[in-house]
Design an enzyme around this catalytic site. Sequence first.
Site, PDB file in Angstrom:
ATOM      1  CD  GLU A  40      17.912  -8.696  48.562  1.00 56.57           C
ATOM      2  OE1 GLU A  40      16.990  -9.195  48.784  1.00 56.57           O
ATOM      3  OE2 GLU A  40      18.183  -8.231  47.324  1.00 56.57           O
ATOM      4  CG  ASN A  53      24.302  -6.630  46.929  1.00 61.21           C
ATOM      5  OD1 ASN A  53      24.631  -5.395  46.364  1.00 61.21           O
ATOM      6  ND2 ASN A  53      23.438  -7.276  46.244  1.00 61.21           N
ATOM      7  CG  HIS A 113      16.938  -2.139  42.988  1.00 58.87           C
ATOM      8  ND1 HIS A 113      17.105  -2.666  41.419  1.00 58.87           N
ATOM      9  CD2 HIS A 113      17.408  -3.133  43.502  1.00 58.87           C
ATOM     10  CE1 HIS A 113      17.664  -3.857  41.546  1.00 58.87           C
ATOM     11  NE2 HIS A 113      17.943  -4.301  42.626  1.00 58.87           N
ATOM     12  CD  GLU A 164      21.264  -6.177  43.018  1.00 63.37           C
ATOM     13  OE1 GLU A 164      19.990  -6.152  42.997  1.00 63.37           O
ATOM     14  OE2 GLU A 164      21.671  -7.223  43.808  1.00 63.37           O
ATOM     15  CG  ASP A 217      16.721  -1.345  38.561  1.00 60.95           C
ATOM     16  OD1 ASP A 217      16.515  -2.719  38.398  1.00 60.95           O
ATOM     17  OD2 ASP A 217      16.374  -0.848  39.573  1.00 60.95           O
TER      18      ASP A 217
HETATM   19  O1  G3I Z   1      15.200 -20.527  35.616  1.00 60.24           O
HETATM   20  C1  G3I Z   1      13.798 -20.507  36.032  1.00 60.24           C
HETATM   21  C2  G3I Z   1      13.196 -21.327  34.627  1.00 60.24           C
HETATM   22  O2  G3I Z   1      13.802 -22.650  34.454  1.00 60.24           O
HETATM   23  C3  G3I Z   1      11.682 -21.224  34.779  1.00 60.24           C
HETATM   24  O3  G3I Z   1      10.896 -21.881  33.732  1.00 60.24           O
HETATM   25  C4  G3I Z   1      11.373 -19.901  35.121  1.00 60.24           C
HETATM   26  C5  G3I Z   1       9.581 -19.822  35.280  1.00 60.24           C
HETATM   27  O4  G3I Z   1       9.590 -20.112  36.387  1.00 60.24           O
HETATM   28  O5  G3I Z   1      11.828 -19.329  36.297  1.00 60.24           O
HETATM   29  C6  G3I Z   1      13.180 -19.317  36.126  1.00 60.24           C
HETATM   30  O6  G3I Z   1      13.866 -18.530  37.246  1.00 60.24           O
HETATM   31  C7  G3I Z   1      13.615 -17.461  37.409  1.00 60.24           C
HETATM   32  C8  G3I Z   1      14.900 -16.594  37.589  1.00 60.24           C
HETATM   33  O7  G3I Z   1      14.845 -15.170  37.844  1.00 60.24           O
HETATM   34  C9  G3I Z   1      15.767 -16.957  36.147  1.00 60.24           C
HETATM   35  O8  G3I Z   1      15.260 -16.124  34.950  1.00 60.24           O
HETATM   36  C10 G3I Z   1      12.659 -16.991  38.541  1.00 60.24           C
HETATM   37  O9  G3I Z   1      11.579 -17.619  38.352  1.00 60.24           O
HETATM   38  C11 G3I Z   1      12.770 -15.859  38.910  1.00 60.24           C
HETATM   39  O10 G3I Z   1      12.100 -15.393  40.192  1.00 60.24           O
HETATM   40  C12 G3I Z   1      14.184 -15.110  39.119  1.00 60.24           C
HETATM   41  O11 G3I Z   1      14.115 -13.601  39.306  1.00 60.24           O
HETATM   42  C13 G3I Z   1      15.299 -13.101  39.731  1.00 60.24           C
HETATM   43  C14 G3I Z   1      14.846 -12.521  41.145  1.00 60.24           C
HETATM   44  O12 G3I Z   1      16.226 -11.713  41.642  1.00 60.24           O
HETATM   45  C15 G3I Z   1      14.613 -13.489  42.195  1.00 60.24           C
HETATM   46  O13 G3I Z   1      14.410 -13.035  43.173  1.00 60.24           O
HETATM   47  C16 G3I Z   1      15.738 -11.972  38.637  1.00 60.24           C
HETATM   48  O14 G3I Z   1      15.941 -12.450  37.432  1.00 60.24           O
HETATM   49  C17 G3I Z   1      16.895 -11.058  39.328  1.00 60.24           C
HETATM   50  O15 G3I Z   1      16.966  -9.860  38.436  1.00 60.24           O
HETATM   51  C18 G3I Z   1      16.596 -10.457  40.754  1.00 60.24           C
HETATM   52  O16 G3I Z   1      17.606 -10.065  41.176  1.00 60.24           O
HETATM   53  C19 G3I Z   1      17.672  -9.640  42.561  1.00 60.24           C
HETATM   54  C20 G3I Z   1      19.041  -9.868  42.912  1.00 60.24           C
HETATM   55  O17 G3I Z   1      19.754 -10.984  42.737  1.00 60.24           O
HETATM   56  C21 G3I Z   1      19.273  -9.277  44.559  1.00 60.24           C
HETATM   57  N1  G3I Z   1      18.853  -8.064  44.608  1.00 60.24           N
HETATM   58  C22 G3I Z   1      17.328  -7.806  44.201  1.00 60.24           C
HETATM   59  C23 G3I Z   1      17.336  -8.119  42.537  1.00 60.24           C
HETATM   60  C24 G3I Z   1      15.931  -7.989  42.127  1.00 60.24           C
HETATM   61  O18 G3I Z   1      15.030  -8.876  42.660  1.00 60.24           O
END
Ligand code: G3I
Length: 345
Positions: free
Chosen positions: A153, A194, A230, A259, A261
């Site tokens: 990105e 990506n 997406h 990715e 969905d």
């Molecule tokens: O690991 C922490 C945990 O310790 C904490 O308690 C919890 C609550 O704050 O947060 C956890 O981290 C989260 C992480 O996912 C793991 O679950 C983050 O807050 C959360 O923001 C993060 O979201 C991820 C997101 O990327 C971040 O932008 C999503 O799971 C993930 O599916 C998403 O994937 C991205 C790709 O990498 C790139 N393309 C877009 C896609 C969707 O945004």
Amino acid sequence: MTKYILFITVPLLFGCKKPASTVCSDQSALCEQTDFKIGTAVDISLLFSDVAYAEIARKQFNSITPENTFKPTEIHPSENGFNWTEADQLQEYCRLNNKRLHGHTLIWHQQLPGWMEQFNGNAEEWDTMMKTHIQEIVRHFKGKVSGWDVVNEAFNEDGTLRNNIWRQHIGDLYLEKAFNYAHEADPAALLFYNDYGLESNSTKRTAVLSHFKNLKMKGVRIDGIGMQMHLNIPGSDPGETAAAMVAVCQHDFLLHISEMDISVNPLNKTIKADKNLLEKQADLFGKIAFHYRQIPGKYRYGMTFWGISDKHTWIRSYFNRNDYPLLYDDDYSPKPAYCKLKEVL
Ligand code: G3I
């Protein structure tokens, strides 16, 4: 031009005409239906704690992308410290289950650890820090990760470069440097750029493809483009997506639908995931799969879905809305989308 039109028109006329099956069995594996990889993003904590989740991951998919485990904040939590534990567990899972492991992602503007965001250095020191980050990780998994999302990105919707932290401190050359560093660390690994919206935004897509085509012509190792896919109902146009797939192949890049969905509630309304809506979703999944199957086999790196069950989709938490974007429902039953893919692939 004729070939192009024929390519687009024929599938829309003849592709996916059969009604989606509303119920089907997932006794046979989705990934056994195609000669290209069918993958899913996995949450490692669910993979090792949720039996139903693990069984679907094991049986249905032959390629794994870590949803978060390989991201900088997880794997490189301190400047001189790497956390290999969960990443190694996932790599071992893939080895034991004969699954491809796709590394996501080395350089991004999100999910960076605090020390990285606050790194205090000049351009040369930032460059060295980025090189160390990339090469420590790629070397650690040398020969075990088939392909890497080296940069994620990096472009804006208007086709300009995103002014992310890497560009601010290293300059525009950070992109080619990142790919060169990754290639040095594992010459056999396939290297991808990506991004999202490439399937629908021709301005962004054109800018990305010409940028990386130019780098490739300079001798930078870039193998493919990850088109995140997406999508939305309403909103997405399978014809535009098909044209986007053709464009990637015409630039001689591998195409990873990286990715996928399909949101059925992009406007955050009060909706019911009823049969009609889920069959519309199935039809769009089917059309995308149909078009992907039409591109030359040498460009098909695979189709990866961004999760297994609606229950854990990033969309619900990220946008704080009800949504049902994946192939399995909240109870781990296959949805019409899964059934349609079984028909099309
Ligand atoms: O690991 C922490 C945990 O310790 C904490 O308690 C919890 C609550 O704050 O947060 C956890 O981290 C989260 C992480 O996912 C793991 O679950 C983050 O807050 C959360 O923001 C993060 O979201 C991820 C997101 O990327 C971040 O932008 C999503 O799971 C993930 O599916 C998403 O994937 C991205 C790709 O990498 C790139 N393309 C877009 C896609 C969707 O945004």
